[in-house]
Enzyme design. Structure first.
Site, PDB file in Angstrom:
ATOM      1  NE  ARG A 212      37.948  61.074  50.102  1.00 24.19           N
ATOM      2  CZ  ARG A 212      38.031  61.672  48.925  1.00 24.19           C
ATOM      3  NH1 ARG A 212      39.178  61.686  48.274  1.00 24.19           N
ATOM      4  NH2 ARG A 212      36.976  62.269  48.403  1.00 24.19           N
ATOM      5  CG  ASP A 233      38.315  54.369  47.242  1.00 22.62           C
ATOM      6  OD1 ASP A 233      38.334  55.074  46.216  1.00 22.62           O
ATOM      7  OD2 ASP A 233      37.794  54.739  48.309  1.00 22.62           O
ATOM      8  CB  ALA A 290      19.089  75.891  34.584  1.00 21.83           C
ATOM      9  CE1 TYR A 345      25.746  62.488  47.225  1.00 19.20           C
ATOM     10  CE2 TYR A 345      24.131  63.739  48.482  1.00 19.20           C
ATOM     11  CZ  TYR A 345      25.186  62.851  48.437  1.00 19.20           C
ATOM     12  OH  TYR A 345      25.678  62.318  49.605  1.00 19.20           O
TER      13      TYR A 345
HETATM   14  P1  NAD Z   1      34.450  60.924  50.450  1.00 24.32           P
HETATM   15  O1  NAD Z   1      34.464  61.681  49.176  1.00 24.32           O
HETATM   16  O2  NAD Z   1      35.339  61.378  51.571  1.00 24.32           O
HETATM   17  O3  NAD Z   1      34.753  59.376  50.189  1.00 24.32           O
HETATM   18  C1  NAD Z   1      34.111  58.655  49.145  1.00 24.32           C
HETATM   19  C2  NAD Z   1      35.013  57.529  48.709  1.00 24.32           C
HETATM   20  O4  NAD Z   1      34.344  56.842  47.623  1.00 24.32           O
HETATM   21  C3  NAD Z   1      36.366  58.031  48.172  1.00 24.32           C
HETATM   22  O5  NAD Z   1      37.417  57.306  48.758  1.00 24.32           O
HETATM   23  C4  NAD Z   1      36.262  57.789  46.675  1.00 24.32           C
HETATM   24  O6  NAD Z   1      37.502  57.531  46.055  1.00 24.32           O
HETATM   25  C5  NAD Z   1      35.324  56.571  46.630  1.00 24.32           C
HETATM   26  N1  NAD Z   1      34.718  56.430  45.305  1.00 24.32           N
HETATM   27  C6  NAD Z   1      34.158  57.392  44.539  1.00 24.32           C
HETATM   28  N2  NAD Z   1      33.785  56.893  43.356  1.00 24.32           N
HETATM   29  C7  NAD Z   1      34.102  55.573  43.366  1.00 24.32           C
HETATM   30  C8  NAD Z   1      33.982  54.528  42.436  1.00 24.32           C
HETATM   31  N3  NAD Z   1      33.454  54.741  41.213  1.00 24.32           N
HETATM   32  N4  NAD Z   1      34.418  53.287  42.762  1.00 24.32           N
HETATM   33  C9  NAD Z   1      34.981  53.070  43.982  1.00 24.32           C
HETATM   34  N5  NAD Z   1      35.141  54.024  44.908  1.00 24.32           N
HETATM   35  C10 NAD Z   1      34.700  55.268  44.611  1.00 24.32           C
HETATM   36  O7  NAD Z   1      32.911  60.908  50.916  1.00 24.32           O
HETATM   37  P2  NAD Z   1      32.263  60.607  52.335  1.00 24.32           P
HETATM   38  O8  NAD Z   1      31.837  61.909  52.906  1.00 24.32           O
HETATM   39  O9  NAD Z   1      33.071  59.686  53.126  1.00 24.32           O
HETATM   40  O10 NAD Z   1      30.905  59.876  51.855  1.00 24.32           O
HETATM   41  C11 NAD Z   1      30.710  58.486  51.849  1.00 24.32           C
HETATM   42  C12 NAD Z   1      29.275  58.191  51.487  1.00 24.32           C
HETATM   43  O11 NAD Z   1      28.389  58.852  52.395  1.00 24.32           O
HETATM   44  C13 NAD Z   1      28.885  58.688  50.094  1.00 24.32           C
HETATM   45  O12 NAD Z   1      27.994  57.760  49.501  1.00 24.32           O
HETATM   46  C14 NAD Z   1      28.179  59.982  50.380  1.00 24.32           C
HETATM   47  O13 NAD Z   1      27.278  60.324  49.360  1.00 24.32           O
HETATM   48  C15 NAD Z   1      27.481  59.649  51.670  1.00 24.32           C
HETATM   49  N6  NAD Z   1      27.096  60.818  52.471  1.00 24.32           N
HETATM   50  C16 NAD Z   1      28.045  61.622  53.039  1.00 24.32           C
HETATM   51  C17 NAD Z   1      27.627  62.704  53.809  1.00 24.32           C
HETATM   52  C18 NAD Z   1      28.609  63.617  54.495  1.00 24.32           C
HETATM   53  O14 NAD Z   1      28.179  64.542  55.183  1.00 24.32           O
HETATM   54  N7  NAD Z   1      29.911  63.416  54.392  1.00 24.32           N
HETATM   55  C19 NAD Z   1      26.260  62.982  53.975  1.00 24.32           C
HETATM   56  C20 NAD Z   1      25.344  62.150  53.377  1.00 24.32           C
HETATM   57  C21 NAD Z   1      25.769  61.059  52.632  1.00 24.32           C
END
Ligand code: NAD
Length: 440
Positions: A212, A233, A290, A345
């Site tokens: 997703r 995933d 904290a 994070y």
């Molecule tokens: P999301 O939560 O919608 O999707 C993340 C996906 O990663 C999920 O499908 C989840 O099941 C999968 N996932 C989590 N842990 C996992 C694991 N251990 N093994 C395999 N899959 C795993 O998040 P998103 O917003 O689509 O973010 C995607 C990436 O972009 C992330 O790395 C997030 O930190 C980064 N990011 C997002 C934003 C934002 O504004 N949405 C901003 C900066 C960075």
């Protein structure tokens, strides 16, 4: 969660009201589609001072798609060659070239300033070239109407051909949510491109977290560009993962990326090897330090950083990642600026930046592989829909484009990194954040 304010300012009444109140006016961003694959007008090629790349740049720009002209009434793009500017006085030529045309740039237009690396030996050249960074970042903040401004630095002695894939990307609707970025190119020769409409044809890509959000969009854009995609995933997301993979003709790989045998299972799923490895999976477990228990700290570091390090090392060492391959990691502007409640994070995402900068030159020399990262700002996904209302609104508006990005904006950036022709793009952290004020 839809951006209702963006919708409101798209109506005549909403625009009238919000203007009267002095509120932000986000422009409608024109993104790539089959109907609008290029900019809606000509690109003007300007030169601040005659340079070694002037002629080659003209040839490269002519190949990029949009019509190229020396002047136009309403250009959709402006490329300024400032590579030869090497004195403070020479900066006057930058002003002289752009001042008369910047006002006529079409809404959603692109400005790309071409510079070169500031020299460690010549402080006058270094001052002039570094000045371009301040110039570009300021112009990005003031230009408005959905237009964007970037600085592209060529390596000393590199020709304009190294910049072709990057110029094509920046001078297209694919880069709609990127502004104020400084991108440094190496002098690596670009890999071959048989068809710019399907630059990833014949390539195999693995995308983690692909069920997703941003990951699903990355899988979709890589597939659009011709790659065979393996979507990974967690097993708990299997239904969503299968739906995404089926839609794209991709392979689903239900696997927790933190599992001990993750790299082996990926290698087994790609018996002919991988060309593109996209580390997108990520989680947040927010708390102030904290109040943060060790398990919330450890989970975030494990998923966002440690698993990226482990799988990268294993897939490079066991040869799964083929010569000419591409590694793209996902950082965040939180990893650049820091964020309240996100020490875990932000540490993990800053760690990703450290990994990219350190590994990039060695991976290129040892494996012919490039390593880059996207640093998304506020992107409209389930992750950001969960952010409390006022913080969410601030995240959306506090950038030069006054709106959040879409997953496809991150995906297009990753697809540009992934191209065979992007060999000169290495060790870069490109923010996809609409020039967010955070960490600017
Ligand atoms: P999301 O939560 O919608 O999707 C993340 C996906 O990663 C999920 O499908 C989840 O099941 C999968 N996932 C989590 N842990 C996992 C694991 N251990 N093994 C395999 N899959 C795993 O998040 P998103 O917003 O689509 O973010 C995607 C990436 O972009 C992330 O790395 C997030 O930190 C980064 N990011 C997002 C934003 C934002 O504004 N949405 C901003 C900066 C960075």
């Amino acid at each position: 969660m839809a951006d209702r304010y963006l919708h409101l300012t798209g109506t005549a009444t909403g625009r009238f009201l919000t203007r009267r109140l002095g509120l932000p006016q986000p422009a409608h961003l024109r993104r790539w589609s089959l109907e609008t694959p290029t900019l809606p007008g000509p690109v003007v090629h300007l030169t601040a001072q005659d340079s070694a790349v002037t002629d080659e740049l003209a040839t490269v720009l002519a190949a990029c798609g949009p019509e190229v002209a020396a002047r136009a009434d309403r250009p959709a793009g402006i490329v300024l060659d400032a590579t030869a500017v090497d004195t403070a006085a020479g900066l006057g030529a930058v002003h002289a070239a752009l001042h008369p045309v910047v006002r006529s740039l079409a809404p959603g237009g692109r400005v790309v300033v071409l510079g070169t690396r500031p020299s460690p030996e010549d402080h006058h050249q270094a001052a002039a070239q570094q000045a371009l960074e301040g110039f570009v970042r300021s112009l990005g903040k003031e230009i408005g109407r959905g237009a964007t401004v970037q600085l592209l630095r060529l390596a000393p002695g590199a020709g304009a051909a190294a910049a072709e894939s990057t110029l094509r990307f920046l001078l297209s609707p694919r880069s709609a949510y990127i502004s104020g970025q400084v991108i440094e190119l190496t002098d690596a020769a670009p890999g071959p491109v048989a068809d710019w409409a399907a630059p990833l044809a014949g390539r195999t890509a693995l995308v983690t977290g692909a069920a997703r959000g941003i990951g699903a969009s990355v899988a979709s854009v890589l597939a659009r560009d011709g790659a065979h995609v393996i979507c990974l995933d967690v097993p708990q997301a299997q239904d969503e993962l299968t739906r995404t993979a089926d839609r794209l003709g991709a392979t689903a790989l239900p696997l927790d990326i933190t599992a001990d045998d993750a790299a082996g299972r990926i290698a087994a799923a790609a018996p002919d090897g991988l060309d593109i490895l996209v580390h997108n999976a990520g989680i947040t477990r927010d708390r102030r330090l904290a109040n943060m228990p060790a398990d919330r700290w450890a989970q975030v570091i494990d998923v966002n950083l440690d698993s990226v390090l482990r799988t990268t090392d294993a897939l490079l060492e066991n040869g799964t990642l083929r010569h000419g391959g591409r590694i793209v990691a996902t950082a965040s502007i939180a990893g650049i600026a820091g964020n309240n409640g996100q020490t875990n994070y932000a540490a993990s995402k800053a760690g990703v930046i450290g990994l990219v900068r350190s590994l990039a030159p060695r991976a290129a020399a040892g494996h012919g592989v490039t390593v880059n990262a996207v640093a998304p700002g506020f992107i409209e996904t389930r992750m950001t829909a969960a952010v409390p209302l006022f913080i969410r609104e601030a995240g959306r508006r506090m950038n030069s484009l006054s709106q959040g990005g879409l997953p496809v904006d991150v995906a297009e950036t990753i697809a540009w990194f992934a191209q065979p022709a992007s060999s000169a793009v290495n060790g870069q952290i490109v923010r996809v954040c609409g020039q967010s004020l955070l960490g600017a």
